[in-house]
Enzyme design. Sequence first.
Site, PDB file in Angstrom:
ATOM      1  N   HIS A 264      41.940   7.818  33.903  1.00 49.26           N
ATOM      2  CA  HIS A 264      42.528   8.106  32.580  1.00 49.26           C
ATOM      3  C   HIS A 264      41.648   9.078  31.785  1.00 49.26           C
ATOM      4  CE1 HIS A 264      45.434   5.059  33.506  1.00 49.26           C
ATOM      5  NE2 HIS A 264      44.533   4.086  33.488  1.00 49.26           N
ATOM      6  N   ASP A 315      49.122   4.751  39.369  1.00 47.09           N
ATOM      7  CA  ASP A 315      48.654   3.632  38.549  1.00 47.09           C
ATOM      8  C   ASP A 315      49.587   2.423  38.581  1.00 47.09           C
ATOM      9  OD1 ASP A 315      47.218   2.115  36.791  1.00 47.09           O
ATOM     10  OD2 ASP A 315      47.479   3.401  35.053  1.00 47.09           O
TER      11      ASP A 315
END
Length: 446
Positions: A264, A315
């Site tokens: 991220h 993810d």
Amino acid sequence: MDLWFENALLPAGWAERVTVRIAAGRIVEVLPGTDCTPGAERHRVAIPGLGNVHSHGFQRGMAGLSERRGRPDDDFWSWREIMYRFLDRLTPEDIAAITALAYAEMLETGYTRVGEFHYLHNDIDGGRYADPAETAGAIVAAAEQTGIGLTLLPVFYAHSDFGGRLPKPGQRRFLSDLDGFAALVEASRAKLPADAVLGVAPHSLRAVTPEELAAVTALTDGPIHIHAAEQVKEVEACEQWSGARPVEWLLHNAEVDARWTLIHATHLTDAETDRLAGSGAVAGLCPVTEANLGDGIFPAERYLAAGGWIATGTDSNIQIDAAAELRALEYSQRLSQRRRAILAPEGASVGETLFDAALAGAGQALGVETGFAPGAPADIVSLNMDHPSFAGAIADTLLDRWIFAGRAGTIDCVWRAGTLRVVRGEHVARSVIANHYHKILGRLLG
Ligand code: ZN
């Protein structure tokens, strides 16, 4: 085995009439400007398989189940509560079945290797399984059933918040102490298929203390992945704890280099952006999940201009699509800056620029060579040139068309380590895997 392509995206750019010679799952030779010999299999257009640097396979099973509006302030943290309730019921067999569907879908969209950030280690009541790598075995089974390349990243998770806070009941399936984790890593290593890679993943600065971070990263010389700066609340809590932001803290206190992937890295100051770009680490971006969870927007233009490495991940596996991740990355920049064609140098194709960056970054993050190079795994994707999105296409617009204009059906074949795993866009074991998945989800949700 020889494959022959009318066009192929080589490290130096598009080439015509390319023979790719393969032995023992690896590329032996790449010969542009050659004729298709009688023994070679003939195809149209080839691009290298991409690496998916961040997956939680089991979360595929809850995709679309948390899209109803609850509290007015629904956010990542309320989504996390739903996720904890879902995983409370999963057996190792469930994890294998759900993850197999996720991996088949990854292959179908052009991902040929996955970095599995694997944190669901313990039994439903939180006790250890007799085999500490029981659920790692489920991940390996899913990788073997689908054929996807695996970089397994066992996760160390010990605390609920900064400063070594006690874990919460919903986290009981993730928890290890350092000795238990070392045993888990070794037991996982023993289960890995031939060309798998083993790294480690300290979950986040919320879940590990500085001492634990040092001990965990010393366990391997493989890749190190960590979640960092996904949420504003996390950044604020980190500042309260240490006086520094998460990425700032890591850059000061850990030896962040090319072995590291920061997953991220959404909320960065300009100084953090420049320093992270200069560290040689990869920013593991998951723009589709980050959009779904309302995380925020990564400062990609500044970071790429500073020479930073990127790769993409799926993810939460809310929607598995290699092209969609690159599209969402560029579109997030366009929406926030009200400009077009942002993440490429002047005159260059955005699609090709992002694809090349994600290919190289994923190779580094997952510990493997990528692309059409002798010695690299034969991970190859062919495009379906009969798809209307490619009509009249000349090579140097193909990736822009695939990423920005393509829909389902743009991929034809996918070879992983030289073995054909996807034909006419469909994984060769799709019906078996999908049937099993339907049964498992029917029981879990019924
Ligand atoms: Zn994650």
